[in-house]
Motif scaffolding. Structure first.
Motif, PDB file in Angstrom:
ATOM      1  N   LEU A  69       8.229  17.807  -1.404  1.00  0.00           N
ATOM      2  CA  LEU A  69       8.861  16.577  -0.710  1.00  0.00           C
ATOM      3  C   LEU A  69       7.683  15.990   0.323  1.00  0.00           C
ATOM      4  N   ALA A  70       6.756  16.778   0.495  1.00  0.00           N
ATOM      5  CA  ALA A  70       5.766  16.135   1.560  1.00  0.00           C
ATOM      6  C   ALA A  70       5.145  15.182   0.734  1.00  0.00           C
ATOM      7  N   ILE A  71       4.856  15.303  -0.556  1.00  0.00           N
ATOM      8  CA  ILE A  71       4.270  14.214  -1.349  1.00  0.00           C
ATOM      9  C   ILE A  71       5.006  12.924  -1.519  1.00  0.00           C
ATOM     10  N   ARG A  72       6.523  13.323  -1.824  1.00  0.00           N
ATOM     11  CA  ARG A  72       7.503  12.174  -1.625  1.00  0.00           C
ATOM     12  C   ARG A  72       7.336  11.543  -0.392  1.00  0.00           C
ATOM     13  N   ASP A  73       7.474  12.294   0.580  1.00  0.00           N
ATOM     14  CA  ASP A  73       7.256  11.601   1.978  1.00  0.00           C
ATOM     15  C   ASP A  73       6.105  10.624   2.241  1.00  0.00           C
ATOM     16  N   GLY A  74       4.973  11.047   1.531  1.00  0.00           N
ATOM     17  CA  GLY A  74       3.958  10.429   1.832  1.00  0.00           C
ATOM     18  C   GLY A  74       4.019   8.912   1.024  1.00  0.00           C
ATOM     19  N   LEU A  75       4.482   9.118  -0.043  1.00  0.00           N
ATOM     20  CA  LEU A  75       4.745   7.581  -0.712  1.00  0.00           C
ATOM     21  C   LEU A  75       5.602   6.748   0.114  1.00  0.00           C
ATOM     22  N   ILE A  76       6.407   7.421   0.512  1.00  0.00           N
ATOM     23  CA  ILE A  76       7.448   6.665   1.625  1.00  0.00           C
ATOM     24  C   ILE A  76       6.519   5.928   2.814  1.00  0.00           C
ATOM     25  N   LEU A  77       5.813   6.797   3.323  1.00  0.00           N
ATOM     26  CA  LEU A  77       4.915   6.328   4.501  1.00  0.00           C
ATOM     27  C   LEU A  77       3.697   5.325   4.010  1.00  0.00           C
ATOM     28  N   PRO A  82       2.795   0.300   9.130  1.00  0.00           N
ATOM     29  CA  PRO A  82       2.416  -0.815   9.532  1.00  0.00           C
ATOM     30  C   PRO A  82       0.934  -1.281   9.044  1.00  0.00           C
ATOM     31  N   GLU A  83       0.647  -2.414   8.933  1.00  0.00           N
ATOM     32  CA  GLU A  83      -0.755  -2.807   8.775  1.00  0.00           C
ATOM     33  C   GLU A  83      -1.721  -2.217   9.431  1.00  0.00           C
ATOM     34  N   PRO A  84      -2.873  -1.731   8.966  1.00  0.00           N
ATOM     35  CA  PRO A  84      -3.203  -2.084   7.779  1.00  0.00           C
ATOM     36  C   PRO A  84      -3.038  -1.126   6.601  1.00  0.00           C
ATOM     37  N   GLY A  85      -1.955  -0.223   6.941  1.00  0.00           N
ATOM     38  CA  GLY A  85      -1.204   0.767   5.967  1.00  0.00           C
ATOM     39  C   GLY A  85      -2.242   1.939   5.724  1.00  0.00           C
ATOM     40  N   CYS A 108       4.950  10.860  12.507  1.00  0.00           N
ATOM     41  CA  CYS A 108       5.945  10.672  13.515  1.00  0.00           C
ATOM     42  C   CYS A 108       5.667   9.311  14.061  1.00  0.00           C
ATOM     43  N   SER A 109       4.349   8.928  14.180  1.00  0.00           N
ATOM     44  CA  SER A 109       4.521   7.436  14.965  1.00  0.00           C
ATOM     45  C   SER A 109       4.685   6.312  13.767  1.00  0.00           C
ATOM     46  N   ILE A 110       4.791   6.625  12.658  1.00  0.00           N
ATOM     47  CA  ILE A 110       5.323   5.538  11.755  1.00  0.00           C
ATOM     48  C   ILE A 110       6.775   5.777  11.730  1.00  0.00           C
ATOM     49  N   LEU A 111       7.372   6.731  11.609  1.00  0.00           N
ATOM     50  CA  LEU A 111       8.687   6.839  11.482  1.00  0.00           C
ATOM     51  C   LEU A 111       9.366   6.335  12.942  1.00  0.00           C
ATOM     52  N   LYS A 116      12.628   2.785  16.031  1.00  0.00           N
ATOM     53  CA  LYS A 116      12.823   2.359  17.283  1.00  0.00           C
ATOM     54  C   LYS A 116      11.898   0.870  17.768  1.00  0.00           C
ATOM     55  N   ASP A 117      11.026   0.432  17.003  1.00  0.00           N
ATOM     56  CA  ASP A 117      10.192  -0.682  17.414  1.00  0.00           C
ATOM     57  C   ASP A 117      10.703  -1.814  16.572  1.00  0.00           C
ATOM     58  N   PRO A 118      11.304  -2.824  17.184  1.00  0.00           N
ATOM     59  CA  PRO A 118      11.812  -3.892  16.529  1.00  0.00           C
ATOM     60  C   PRO A 118      10.837  -4.845  16.104  1.00  0.00           C
ATOM     61  N   ALA A 119       9.560  -4.674  16.541  1.00  0.00           N
ATOM     62  CA  ALA A 119       8.204  -5.518  16.118  1.00  0.00           C
ATOM     63  C   ALA A 119       7.646  -4.752  14.875  1.00  0.00           C
ATOM     64  N   THR A 120       8.216  -3.732  14.508  1.00  0.00           N
ATOM     65  CA  THR A 120       7.496  -3.209  13.336  1.00  0.00           C
ATOM     66  C   THR A 120       8.450  -3.601  11.993  1.00  0.00           C
TER      67      THR A 120
END
Length: 201
Positions: A69-77, A82-85, A108-111, A116-120
């Motif tokens: 599942l860590a690999i699945r989560d990597g695809l999600i992330l 956010p850019e530049p990805g 954690c920062s991406i999630l 929580k961040d409306p600008a993302t």
């Protein structure tokens, strides 16, 4: 009765597990994923000819996200970031060393930004490219291997404000009733929970 494709995918999954026993999880995953994730990230950026994923990469990714599942989560992330990805090397490291402190920080920062961040906001081009690859993957693999690509697609569609989220999540559960990500996505919809960017709109 299994068809030949299902037999082939089952053998591929057995090969993946054997490699992990032989070489250790991190080294085996790195060898298994290097080319598929390079193809995947190129596909997200529109740098690959159609279809963006060759059959070998499609099947290797389908096995990996079902087994780990860590690999699945990597695809999600890779789609949500956010850019530049995430480039291919960063994504590979995130998938093969998910418990590394710096990788946990990235996750954690991406999630946090997503919820929580409306600008993302979603990169619609990247979301559509990811959805196309995930749905193509689900179409190409046999029953038993479709749940995770469809569940990831459902999550991405939810994040992007799409209209097919429920159908994708239900398709994942049709393939595997125990697919927790698909159940989570349906729960988000049922409770009216949106990403932060949609709540601010």
């Amino acid at each position: 009765m299994k068809d030949s494709h299902e037999d082939d995918m089952t053998k591929l999954a057995e090969n993946y597990r054997e490699r992990r026993r032989r070489w250790g999880v991190e080294e085996a995953d790195r060898r298994w994923l290097q080319q598929p994730l390079a193809d995947w990230t190129a596909g997200l950026k529109g740098q690959q000819a159609r279809p963006p994923l060759e059959s070998d990469s499609t099947e290797r990714l389908a096995v990996a996200i079902k087994e780990t599942l860590a690999i699945r989560d990597g695809l999600i992330l890779s789609i949500l970031a956010p850019e530049p990805g995430l480039d291919a090397d960063r994504l590979l490291n995130l998938c093969v060393r998910p418990n590394d402190a710096s990788n946990v920080t990235v996750l954690c920062s991406i999630l946090d930004a997503v919820f929580k961040d409306p600008a993302t906001r979603p990169d619609s081009r990247r979301c559509h490219a990811g959805l196309a690859m995930l749905e193509a993957m689900a179409d190409k693999v046999p029953a038993g291997f479709r749940a995770q690509p469809l569940a990831v697609a459902a999550y991405v569609d939810w994040w992007n404000g799409g209209s097919r989220t429920s159908g994708l999540a239900e398709g994942a559960l049709d393939d595997d009733r125990s697919c927790s990500l698909a159940a989570i996505v349906l729960a988000l919809i049922g409770r009216g929970i949106d990403p932060a960017w949609r709540q601010s709109g």
